[in-house]
Design a protein around this motif. Structure first.
Motif, PDB file in Angstrom:
ATOM      1  N   SER A  41       0.842  -1.201   0.000  1.00 54.30           N
ATOM      2  CA  SER A  41       0.000   0.000   0.000  1.00 54.30           C
ATOM      3  C   SER A  41       0.871   1.242   0.000  1.00 54.30           C
ATOM      4  O   SER A  41       1.993   1.234   0.504  1.00 54.30           O
ATOM      5  CB  SER A  41      -0.894   0.034   1.237  1.00 54.30           C
ATOM      6  OG  SER A  41      -1.799  -1.041   1.220  1.00 54.30           O
ATOM      7  N   GLU A  42       0.319   2.297  -0.561  1.00 52.82           N
ATOM      8  CA  GLU A  42       1.025   3.568  -0.499  1.00 52.82           C
ATOM      9  C   GLU A  42       1.163   3.954   0.966  1.00 52.82           C
ATOM     10  O   GLU A  42       0.282   3.706   1.772  1.00 52.82           O
ATOM     11  CB  GLU A  42       0.263   4.617  -1.296  1.00 52.82           C
ATOM     12  CG  GLU A  42       0.249   4.280  -2.777  1.00 52.82           C
ATOM     13  CD  GLU A  42      -0.621   5.220  -3.593  1.00 52.82           C
ATOM     14  OE1 GLU A  42      -1.273   6.090  -2.997  1.00 52.82           O
ATOM     15  OE2 GLU A  42      -0.632   5.061  -4.805  1.00 52.82           O
ATOM     16  N   ILE A  43       2.279   4.542   1.303  1.00 55.37           N
ATOM     17  CA  ILE A  43       2.586   4.840   2.695  1.00 55.37           C
ATOM     18  C   ILE A  43       2.111   6.251   3.042  1.00 55.37           C
ATOM     19  O   ILE A  43       2.570   7.223   2.447  1.00 55.37           O
ATOM     20  CB  ILE A  43       4.101   4.719   2.946  1.00 55.37           C
ATOM     21  CG1 ILE A  43       4.550   3.285   2.622  1.00 55.37           C
ATOM     22  CG2 ILE A  43       4.452   5.098   4.375  1.00 55.37           C
ATOM     23  CD1 ILE A  43       6.040   3.100   2.581  1.00 55.37           C
ATOM     24  N   SER A  50       6.568  12.823   1.962  1.00 57.70           N
ATOM     25  CA  SER A  50       6.023  11.947   0.929  1.00 57.70           C
ATOM     26  C   SER A  50       5.756  12.649  -0.390  1.00 57.70           C
ATOM     27  O   SER A  50       4.990  12.170  -1.204  1.00 57.70           O
ATOM     28  CB  SER A  50       4.718  11.321   1.432  1.00 57.70           C
ATOM     29  OG  SER A  50       3.769  12.333   1.682  1.00 57.70           O
ATOM     30  N   ILE A  52       5.704  13.968  -4.084  1.00 53.89           N
ATOM     31  CA  ILE A  52       5.980  13.422  -5.404  1.00 53.89           C
ATOM     32  C   ILE A  52       6.395  14.593  -6.275  1.00 53.89           C
ATOM     33  O   ILE A  52       5.738  15.627  -6.285  1.00 53.89           O
ATOM     34  CB  ILE A  52       4.728  12.724  -5.990  1.00 53.89           C
ATOM     35  CG1 ILE A  52       4.346  11.532  -5.103  1.00 53.89           C
ATOM     36  CG2 ILE A  52       4.977  12.294  -7.424  1.00 53.89           C
ATOM     37  CD1 ILE A  52       3.067  10.864  -5.512  1.00 53.89           C
ATOM     38  N   ILE A  61       9.455   9.942  -6.298  1.00 59.23           N
ATOM     39  CA  ILE A  61       8.924  10.074  -4.940  1.00 59.23           C
ATOM     40  C   ILE A  61      10.086  10.384  -4.013  1.00 59.23           C
ATOM     41  O   ILE A  61      11.250  10.186  -4.357  1.00 59.23           O
ATOM     42  CB  ILE A  61       8.170   8.806  -4.485  1.00 59.23           C
ATOM     43  CG1 ILE A  61       9.077   7.564  -4.534  1.00 59.23           C
ATOM     44  CG2 ILE A  61       6.928   8.588  -5.322  1.00 59.23           C
ATOM     45  CD1 ILE A  61       8.426   6.314  -4.018  1.00 59.23           C
ATOM     46  N   VAL A  65      10.239   7.720   1.236  1.00 60.31           N
ATOM     47  CA  VAL A  65       9.178   6.812   0.808  1.00 60.31           C
ATOM     48  C   VAL A  65       9.765   5.708  -0.064  1.00 60.31           C
ATOM     49  O   VAL A  65       9.431   4.534   0.091  1.00 60.31           O
ATOM     50  CB  VAL A  65       8.065   7.579   0.057  1.00 60.31           C
ATOM     51  CG1 VAL A  65       7.059   6.621  -0.547  1.00 60.31           C
ATOM     52  CG2 VAL A  65       7.372   8.555   0.997  1.00 60.31           C
ATOM     53  N   ASN A  66      10.662   6.072  -0.955  1.00 65.75           N
ATOM     54  CA  ASN A  66      11.304   5.084  -1.812  1.00 65.75           C
ATOM     55  C   ASN A  66      12.059   4.051  -0.977  1.00 65.75           C
ATOM     56  O   ASN A  66      11.983   2.849  -1.234  1.00 65.75           O
ATOM     57  CB  ASN A  66      12.237   5.784  -2.800  1.00 65.75           C
ATOM     58  CG  ASN A  66      12.651   4.900  -3.923  1.00 65.75           C
ATOM     59  OD1 ASN A  66      11.870   4.093  -4.426  1.00 65.75           O
ATOM     60  ND2 ASN A  66      13.891   5.033  -4.341  1.00 65.75           N
ATOM     61  N   HIS A  69       9.514   1.712   0.760  1.00 67.22           N
ATOM     62  CA  HIS A  69       8.971   0.757  -0.207  1.00 67.22           C
ATOM     63  C   HIS A  69       9.985  -0.339  -0.522  1.00 67.22           C
ATOM     64  O   HIS A  69       9.634  -1.517  -0.599  1.00 67.22           O
ATOM     65  CB  HIS A  69       8.534   1.463  -1.483  1.00 67.22           C
ATOM     66  CG  HIS A  69       7.205   2.124  -1.377  1.00 67.22           C
ATOM     67  ND1 HIS A  69       6.917   3.295  -2.023  1.00 67.22           N
ATOM     68  CD2 HIS A  69       6.074   1.800  -0.709  1.00 67.22           C
ATOM     69  CE1 HIS A  69       5.679   3.658  -1.762  1.00 67.22           C
ATOM     70  NE2 HIS A  69       5.149   2.769  -0.964  1.00 67.22           N
ATOM     71  N   ILE A 100       3.177  -1.877  -6.044  1.00 66.78           N
ATOM     72  CA  ILE A 100       2.882  -0.799  -5.101  1.00 66.78           C
ATOM     73  C   ILE A 100       1.649  -0.048  -5.588  1.00 66.78           C
ATOM     74  O   ILE A 100       1.548   0.276  -6.771  1.00 66.78           O
ATOM     75  CB  ILE A 100       4.072   0.176  -4.989  1.00 66.78           C
ATOM     76  CG1 ILE A 100       5.302  -0.545  -4.433  1.00 66.78           C
ATOM     77  CG2 ILE A 100       3.718   1.379  -4.113  1.00 66.78           C
ATOM     78  CD1 ILE A 100       6.573   0.279  -4.462  1.00 66.78           C
ATOM     79  N   GLY A 101       0.717   0.216  -4.673  1.00 70.76           N
ATOM     80  CA  GLY A 101      -0.466   0.990  -5.030  1.00 70.76           C
ATOM     81  C   GLY A 101      -1.663   0.589  -4.192  1.00 70.76           C
ATOM     82  O   GLY A 101      -1.531  -0.032  -3.139  1.00 70.76           O
ATOM     83  N   ASP A 102      -2.826   0.927  -4.683  1.00 71.39           N
ATOM     84  CA  ASP A 102      -4.070   0.563  -4.016  1.00 71.39           C
ATOM     85  C   ASP A 102      -4.318  -0.932  -4.235  1.00 71.39           C
ATOM     86  O   ASP A 102      -4.423  -1.371  -5.381  1.00 71.39           O
ATOM     87  CB  ASP A 102      -5.229   1.383  -4.590  1.00 71.39           C
ATOM     88  CG  ASP A 102      -6.540   0.984  -3.982  1.00 71.39           C
ATOM     89  OD1 ASP A 102      -7.290   0.231  -4.656  1.00 71.39           O
ATOM     90  OD2 ASP A 102      -6.834   1.400  -2.853  1.00 71.39           O
TER      91      ASP A 102
END
Length: 155
Positions: A41-43, A50, A52, A61, A65-66, A69, A100-102
């Motif tokens: 999930s996105e953090i 965070s 972008i 990003i 965050v990178n 991940h 990575i994502g929803d």
């Protein structure tokens, strides 16, 4: 009806392990390949950490965050390799993938792109970085609303 491609969304929760066991059981009948998909999930972090950015026409990003991940991904690579080894004795083709994502969106897209005809997933899974927050079946519900293949929800 034989299934030709089985997807198991896997988040290490007890129900995702049960879903994988059920998928292996189903797969053993016709030797259907299993795809294990883990979605990071996105953090959610404060905007400062965070952000972008667009640099040289490429989306980047923040380094924090990178880094997070990548750490999560590296841990999951080891876990998924162990999972594959656990079921190697069944002589079933198991492919793993990490995205990575929803989670619901990624699962639906993966299903369409890979011609999945059965999804076996837990009714409740982990949410977020630690898995401490559970949301009753929100991912399973969203997937059920969007896919056009068979869906087996394990409790």
């Amino acid at each position: 009806m034989p299934f030709t491609r089985i997807l198991v969304p896997f988040d290490t929760s007890e129900l995702s392990v049960k879903a994988l066991e059920k998928a292996v059981e189903i797969s053993a009948i016709d030797q259907s390949p299993i795809f294990i998909l883990h979605v990071i999930s996105e953090i959610p972090l404060p905007i400062h950490y965070s952000r972008i950015e667009l640099k040289n026409n490429e989306v980047t990003i923040s380094p924090l965050v990178n880094k997070l991940h990548n750490e999560i991904k590296n841990e999951m690579i080891v876990i998924l390799e162990d999972v594959k080894n656990t079921y190697a004795k069944h002589n079933i083709s198991i492919t793993t993938e990490i995205k990575i994502g929803d989670p619901a969106e990624i699962i639906v897209d993966f299903t369409k792109q890979n011609n999945i005809d059965l999804i076996v997933m837990g009714s409740i899974g982990h949410k977020g970085i630690s898995g401490m927050f559970k949301k009753l079946g929100s991912v399973a519900r969203k997937v059920a609303e969007e896919v056009n293949c068979a869906l087996l929800i394990v409790r």
